[in-house]
Design a protein around this motif. Sequence first.
Motif, short mmCIF file in Angstrom:
data_model
loop_
_atom_site.label_atom_id
_atom_site.label_comp_id
_atom_site.label_asym_id
_atom_site.label_seq_id
_atom_site.Cartn_x
_atom_site.Cartn_y
_atom_site.Cartn_z
N ALA A 15 -25.82 21.82 -6.60
CA ALA A 15 -25.17 21.49 -5.33
C ALA A 15 -25.67 20.14 -4.80
CB ALA A 15 -25.41 22.59 -4.31
N ALA A 16 -26.92 19.82 -5.03
CA ALA A 16 -27.47 18.53 -4.60
C ALA A 16 -26.82 17.39 -5.40
CB ALA A 16 -28.98 18.51 -4.78
N ASP A 18 -23.87 17.52 -6.72
CA ASP A 18 -22.49 17.45 -6.24
C ASP A 18 -22.38 16.64 -4.96
OD1 ASP A 18 -21.54 18.93 -8.39
OD2 ASP A 18 -21.53 20.83 -7.29
N GLN A 19 -23.40 16.71 -4.11
CA GLN A 19 -23.40 15.92 -2.88
C GLN A 19 -23.43 14.42 -3.20
OE1 GLN A 19 -26.69 17.40 -0.58
NE2 GLN A 19 -25.48 19.05 0.30
N GLU A 22 -19.98 13.47 -4.33
CA GLU A 22 -19.09 13.37 -3.18
C GLU A 22 -19.34 12.06 -2.42
OE1 GLU A 22 -16.22 14.06 -0.32
OE2 GLU A 22 -16.49 15.04 -2.26
N LEU A 23 -20.59 11.68 -2.26
CA LEU A 23 -20.92 10.42 -1.61
C LEU A 23 -20.30 9.26 -2.38
CD1 LEU A 23 -22.54 8.71 0.47
CD2 LEU A 23 -24.34 8.66 -1.26
#
Length: 75
Positions: A15-16, A18-19, A22-23
Amino acid sequence: MTSVILFAHGSAVEAANDQVRELASRAAEHAGLNGMAVAFLERAQPALPELAESLVRSGARKLVVVPYFLSTGSH
């Protein structure tokens, strides 16, 4: 062709990672780019050397690597 790579540390927590992806997507949109690739130093893929090689094989003639490290590390 120029390719932009956001280069982050990488995490075992997907999930980190994926962040970060996304950024990169939002930054590319904001900058008017077709996209921004993401590479990681460790714990996630792709690694910077492999991604750079892939982009060059795909036609990139210039690579711009944007470091994205939020705290002091030991690398």
